[in-house]
Design a protein around this motif. Structure first.
Motif, PDB file in Angstrom:
ATOM      1  N   ASP A 222       8.032   6.762  -1.067  1.00 34.70           N
ATOM      2  CA  ASP A 222       7.544   5.563  -1.728  1.00 34.70           C
ATOM      3  C   ASP A 222       6.130   5.704  -2.274  1.00 34.70           C
ATOM      4  OD1 ASP A 222       6.538   5.632   0.905  1.00 34.70           O
ATOM      5  OD2 ASP A 222       6.442   3.452   1.063  1.00 34.70           O
ATOM      6  N   THR A 223       5.206   6.231  -1.472  1.00 34.15           N
ATOM      7  CA  THR A 223       3.810   6.262  -1.889  1.00 34.15           C
ATOM      8  C   THR A 223       3.564   7.180  -3.074  1.00 34.15           C
ATOM      9  OG1 THR A 223       3.351   7.977  -0.234  1.00 34.15           O
ATOM     10  CG2 THR A 223       2.962   5.690   0.426  1.00 34.15           C
ATOM     11  N   CYS A 224       4.423   8.169  -3.256  1.00 37.81           N
ATOM     12  CA  CYS A 224       4.226   9.123  -4.344  1.00 37.81           C
ATOM     13  C   CYS A 224       4.750   8.622  -5.687  1.00 37.81           C
ATOM     14  CB  CYS A 224       4.894  10.459  -4.000  1.00 37.81           C
ATOM     15  SG  CYS A 224       4.109  11.308  -2.618  1.00 37.81           S
ATOM     16  N   VAL A 225       5.525   7.564  -5.682  1.00 37.41           N
ATOM     17  CA  VAL A 225       6.046   7.047  -6.949  1.00 37.41           C
ATOM     18  C   VAL A 225       5.619   5.603  -7.211  1.00 37.41           C
ATOM     19  CG1 VAL A 225       8.048   8.585  -6.859  1.00 37.41           C
ATOM     20  CG2 VAL A 225       8.263   6.259  -5.969  1.00 37.41           C
ATOM     21  N   GLU A 226       4.840   5.009  -6.288  1.00 33.03           N
ATOM     22  CA  GLU A 226       4.516   3.591  -6.440  1.00 33.03           C
ATOM     23  C   GLU A 226       3.654   3.294  -7.662  1.00 33.03           C
ATOM     24  OE1 GLU A 226       2.481   2.206  -2.962  1.00 33.03           O
ATOM     25  OE2 GLU A 226       1.113   3.903  -2.929  1.00 33.03           O
ATOM     26  N   ASN A 227       2.974   4.316  -8.205  1.00 35.18           N
ATOM     27  CA  ASN A 227       2.192   4.103  -9.421  1.00 35.18           C
ATOM     28  C   ASN A 227       3.057   3.974 -10.669  1.00 35.18           C
ATOM     29  OD1 ASN A 227      -0.523   4.243  -8.403  1.00 35.18           O
ATOM     30  ND2 ASN A 227      -0.228   6.436  -8.101  1.00 35.18           N
ATOM     31  N   TYR A 228       4.340   4.316 -10.557  1.00 32.04           N
ATOM     32  CA  TYR A 228       5.197   4.421 -11.741  1.00 32.04           C
ATOM     33  C   TYR A 228       6.369   3.431 -11.753  1.00 32.04           C
ATOM     34  CZ  TYR A 228       2.960   8.985 -11.043  1.00 32.04           C
ATOM     35  OH  TYR A 228       2.065   9.987 -10.788  1.00 32.04           O
ATOM     36  N   VAL A 229       6.701   2.849 -10.598  1.00 32.30           N
ATOM     37  CA  VAL A 229       7.906   2.022 -10.508  1.00 32.30           C
ATOM     38  C   VAL A 229       7.596   0.658  -9.896  1.00 32.30           C
ATOM     39  CG1 VAL A 229       9.326   4.091 -10.232  1.00 32.30           C
ATOM     40  CG2 VAL A 229       8.555   2.855  -8.199  1.00 32.30           C
ATOM     41  N   GLU A 230       8.555  -0.261 -10.044  1.00 34.11           N
ATOM     42  CA  GLU A 230       8.423  -1.587  -9.433  1.00 34.11           C
ATOM     43  C   GLU A 230       9.788  -2.070  -8.961  1.00 34.11           C
ATOM     44  OE1 GLU A 230       6.848  -4.105 -12.463  1.00 34.11           O
ATOM     45  OE2 GLU A 230       8.438  -3.655 -13.902  1.00 34.11           O
ATOM     46  N   VAL A 231       9.767  -2.873  -7.901  1.00 35.31           N
ATOM     47  CA  VAL A 231      11.017  -3.422  -7.368  1.00 35.31           C
ATOM     48  C   VAL A 231      11.530  -4.506  -8.305  1.00 35.31           C
ATOM     49  CG1 VAL A 231      12.108  -4.608  -5.446  1.00 35.31           C
ATOM     50  CG2 VAL A 231      10.309  -2.958  -4.999  1.00 35.31           C
ATOM     51  N   ASN A 300     -13.827  -0.084   2.070  1.00 35.31           N
ATOM     52  CA  ASN A 300     -14.004  -1.129   1.058  1.00 35.31           C
ATOM     53  C   ASN A 300     -14.274  -0.571  -0.334  1.00 35.31           C
ATOM     54  OD1 ASN A 300     -13.749  -3.337   2.906  1.00 35.31           O
ATOM     55  ND2 ASN A 300     -15.819  -2.906   3.643  1.00 35.31           N
ATOM     56  N   ASN A 301     -14.163   0.745  -0.481  1.00 35.81           N
ATOM     57  CA  ASN A 301     -14.373   1.381  -1.770  1.00 35.81           C
ATOM     58  C   ASN A 301     -13.096   1.239  -2.600  1.00 35.81           C
ATOM     59  OD1 ASN A 301     -14.557   3.266  -3.917  1.00 35.81           O
ATOM     60  ND2 ASN A 301     -15.951   4.559  -2.755  1.00 35.81           N
ATOM     61  N   GLU A 302     -13.146   0.441  -3.643  1.00 38.45           N
ATOM     62  CA  GLU A 302     -11.952   0.140  -4.430  1.00 38.45           C
ATOM     63  C   GLU A 302     -11.519   1.282  -5.344  1.00 38.45           C
ATOM     64  OE1 GLU A 302     -12.345  -3.616  -6.412  1.00 38.45           O
ATOM     65  OE2 GLU A 302     -12.367  -4.743  -4.522  1.00 38.45           O
ATOM     66  N   GLU A 303     -12.329   2.334  -5.432  1.00 38.81           N
ATOM     67  CA  GLU A 303     -11.906   3.519  -6.161  1.00 38.81           C
ATOM     68  C   GLU A 303     -11.054   4.420  -5.274  1.00 38.81           C
ATOM     69  OE1 GLU A 303     -12.443   4.225  -9.423  1.00 38.81           O
ATOM     70  OE2 GLU A 303     -13.237   2.188  -9.511  1.00 38.81           O
ATOM     71  N   ILE A 304     -11.162   4.230  -3.949  1.00 38.87           N
ATOM     72  CA  ILE A 304     -10.375   5.017  -2.992  1.00 38.87           C
ATOM     73  C   ILE A 304      -9.187   4.213  -2.496  1.00 38.87           C
ATOM     74  CG2 ILE A 304     -10.386   6.177  -0.741  1.00 38.87           C
ATOM     75  CD1 ILE A 304     -13.304   6.923  -1.278  1.00 38.87           C
ATOM     76  N   GLU A 308      -4.069  -3.609  -4.564  1.00 37.14           N
ATOM     77  CA  GLU A 308      -2.670  -3.504  -4.996  1.00 37.14           C
ATOM     78  C   GLU A 308      -2.410  -4.230  -6.310  1.00 37.14           C
ATOM     79  OE1 GLU A 308       1.645  -3.813  -2.783  1.00 37.14           O
ATOM     80  OE2 GLU A 308       0.256  -5.479  -2.527  1.00 37.14           O
ATOM     81  N   ASP A 309      -3.097  -5.336  -6.537  1.00 42.35           N
ATOM     82  CA  ASP A 309      -2.837  -6.145  -7.731  1.00 42.35           C
ATOM     83  C   ASP A 309      -3.742  -5.779  -8.903  1.00 42.35           C
ATOM     84  OD1 ASP A 309      -5.202  -7.050  -6.704  1.00 42.35           O
ATOM     85  OD2 ASP A 309      -4.632  -9.165  -6.584  1.00 42.35           O
ATOM     86  N   SER A 310      -4.448  -4.648  -8.808  1.00 48.40           N
ATOM     87  CA  SER A 310      -5.390  -4.269  -9.863  1.00 48.40           C
ATOM     88  C   SER A 310      -4.707  -3.663 -11.079  1.00 48.40           C
ATOM     89  CB  SER A 310      -6.414  -3.266  -9.317  1.00 48.40           C
ATOM     90  OG  SER A 310      -5.785  -2.025  -9.027  1.00 48.40           O
ATOM     91  N   PHE A 317      -3.681   2.457  -1.560  1.00 51.48           N
ATOM     92  CA  PHE A 317      -3.743   1.079  -2.016  1.00 51.48           C
ATOM     93  C   PHE A 317      -4.117   0.145  -0.868  1.00 51.48           C
ATOM     94  CE2 PHE A 317      -1.265   3.138  -5.273  1.00 51.48           C
ATOM     95  CZ  PHE A 317      -1.718   2.533  -6.442  1.00 51.48           C
ATOM     96  N   LYS A 318      -4.812  -0.924  -1.241  1.00 53.73           N
ATOM     97  CA  LYS A 318      -5.242  -1.917  -0.267  1.00 53.73           C
ATOM     98  C   LYS A 318      -4.313  -3.133  -0.371  1.00 53.73           C
ATOM     99  CE  LYS A 318      -8.968  -2.100   1.683  1.00 53.73           C
ATOM    100  NZ  LYS A 318      -9.486  -1.704   3.014  1.00 53.73           N
ATOM    101  N   THR A 319      -3.459  -3.286   0.641  1.00 57.34           N
ATOM    102  CA  THR A 319      -2.586  -4.464   0.704  1.00 57.34           C
ATOM    103  C   THR A 319      -2.992  -5.369   1.854  1.00 57.34           C
ATOM    104  OG1 THR A 319      -0.993  -3.376   2.181  1.00 57.34           O
ATOM    105  CG2 THR A 319      -0.671  -3.080  -0.175  1.00 57.34           C
ATOM    106  N   GLY A 320      -3.821  -4.838   2.749  1.00 55.25           N
ATOM    107  CA  GLY A 320      -4.271  -5.592   3.923  1.00 55.25           C
ATOM    108  C   GLY A 320      -5.593  -5.034   4.397  1.00 55.25           C
ATOM    109  N   LYS A 321      -5.565  -4.357   5.555  1.00 53.99           N
ATOM    110  CA  LYS A 321      -6.800  -3.816   6.141  1.00 53.99           C
ATOM    111  C   LYS A 321      -6.795  -2.275   6.163  1.00 53.99           C
ATOM    112  CE  LYS A 321      -7.274  -7.814   9.225  1.00 53.99           C
ATOM    113  NZ  LYS A 321      -7.355  -8.254  10.654  1.00 53.99           N
TER     114      LYS A 321
END
Length: 340
Positions: A222-231, A300-304, A308-310, A317-321
């Motif tokens: 999942d993590t390797c393709v999440e930049n390219y696909v959506e549910v 908290n570095n948003e480049e790292i 998720e909604d950016s 990706f940051k979805t929580g903590k």
């Protein structure tokens, strides 16, 4: 005859020189220097990951005062051998890759892993998928439910390393008399369980093998393709969920935009670690990197850890903590146990 003898001598000389170079690389000086070399798997070597790689390099440079050089690869084995042979200080690799690297060189230690949304190691997992094309999904069902029995005789695409999907496949088939002696090696070639076996060399490549019709079933995460696909149907990371390639997907998914696939199997897997070769990096810099990676500043570095909604691409990706956490070698024992 003389020509054949000359060729034989030449081959022997090349072999000796190659072996000597290999031994020098593996056993040469490991004194830390002013450059920190990072080797990346094919999955993280794409141009769309450059901003994440560069920001991680910035953090390392600021914390150590040393220059960072990236080594991008197109092959898992090359990435693993690079750090095993003391030609890299740091690598980002899957859990199985780390286990192989540590077995080859005990100086390779886990540095950190990204946590789950809880900010702890309790949910520090990604998901290994077996996927099929959405319009062919009924072919892979029995009595309305997905069944691994249906992949017999199909064209299969793996990534490169395939410990987890192999275990998922072997478990049901080795219970059958016909496949009682089936092994991982058998899964790597056509004519045993599968009619044909392909290797994508990256998770993205394996997915594209499926979506281009070169394979009937594909293993990727999942993590390797999440930049390219959506549910587009169902809940993410659940059997039966349907994903679609985004219209603006970067390469290699730009070849298959709009294509859909369905998950027939989902298995949680321990998150991939950053690892360090302590003989090359040095304990002092290892401690510095572990401290800065696990800091709130990096969390908290948003480049790292990209929000998720950016809409931006990223390694994490940051979805929580989510943040980085230090782990010990024993944390990877559940993956080791798959081989027992």
């Amino acid at each position: 005859m003389k020509k054949k003898f000359s060729l034989l001598v030449l081959l022997v000389v090349i072999t000796v020189l190659t072996t000597a170079c290999s031994m020098k690389s593996a056993g040469g000086s490991t004194k830390p220097d002013d450059v920190i070399d990072i080797v990346w798997y094919p999955n993280e070597s794409g141009s769309d990951m450059k901003s994440s790689r560069d920001e991680i390099a910035n953090v390392i440079e600021e914390s150590t005062g040393k220059k960072v050089e990236h080594h991008l690869t197109t092959d898992y084995a090359i990435a693993i051998e690079t750090i095993v042979n003391n030609n890299a200080d740091v690598a980002f690799m899957g859990a199985q890759g780390y286990i192989e690297a540590h077995k080859g060189n005990e100086a390779i230690k886990p540095l950190v892993v990204p946590t789950g949304p809880s900010g702890t190691l309790e949910d520090a997992v990604y998901h290994s998928w077996l996927a099929v094309n959405a319009d062919a999904q009924e072919t892979f069902k029995k009595d309305g439910e997905f069944s691994l029995d249906t992949i017999e005789g199909k064209k299969m695409s793996f990534v490169s390393g395939f410990k987890v999907p192999a275990a998922d496949i072997l478990n049901p088939f080795t219970q059958q008399e016909k496949y009682a002696d089936l092994t991982e090696m058998d899964l790597m070639k056509g004519g045993s369980l599968f009619s044909k076996v392909l290797f994508g060399n990256s998770h993205q490549g394996s997915a594209v093998n499926l979506l281009k019709g070169n394979a009937d079933v594909a293993a990727f995460c999942d993590t390797c393709v999440e930049n390219y696909v959506e549910v587009v149907e169902g809940k993410e990371n659940t059997v039966g969920a349907v994903y679609q390639v985004q219209d603006d997907a970067a390469e290699p998914f730009d070849q298959v935009t709009g294509k859909k696939f369905t998950l027939m199997s989902v298995t949680p897997v321990l998150n991939a670690p950053f690892v360090a070769n302590v003989d090359v990096l040095g304990q002092e810099d290892l401690d510095k990197l572990q401290n800065v990676f696990t800091s709130g500043e990096v969390a908290n570095n948003e480049e790292i850890f990209v929000p998720e909604d950016s809409g931006k691409s990223g390694l994490f990706f940051k979805t929580g903590k989510e943040r980085f956490a230090a782990v010990k070698d024993s944390w990877f024992d559940p993956i080791r146990d798959l081989s027992n």
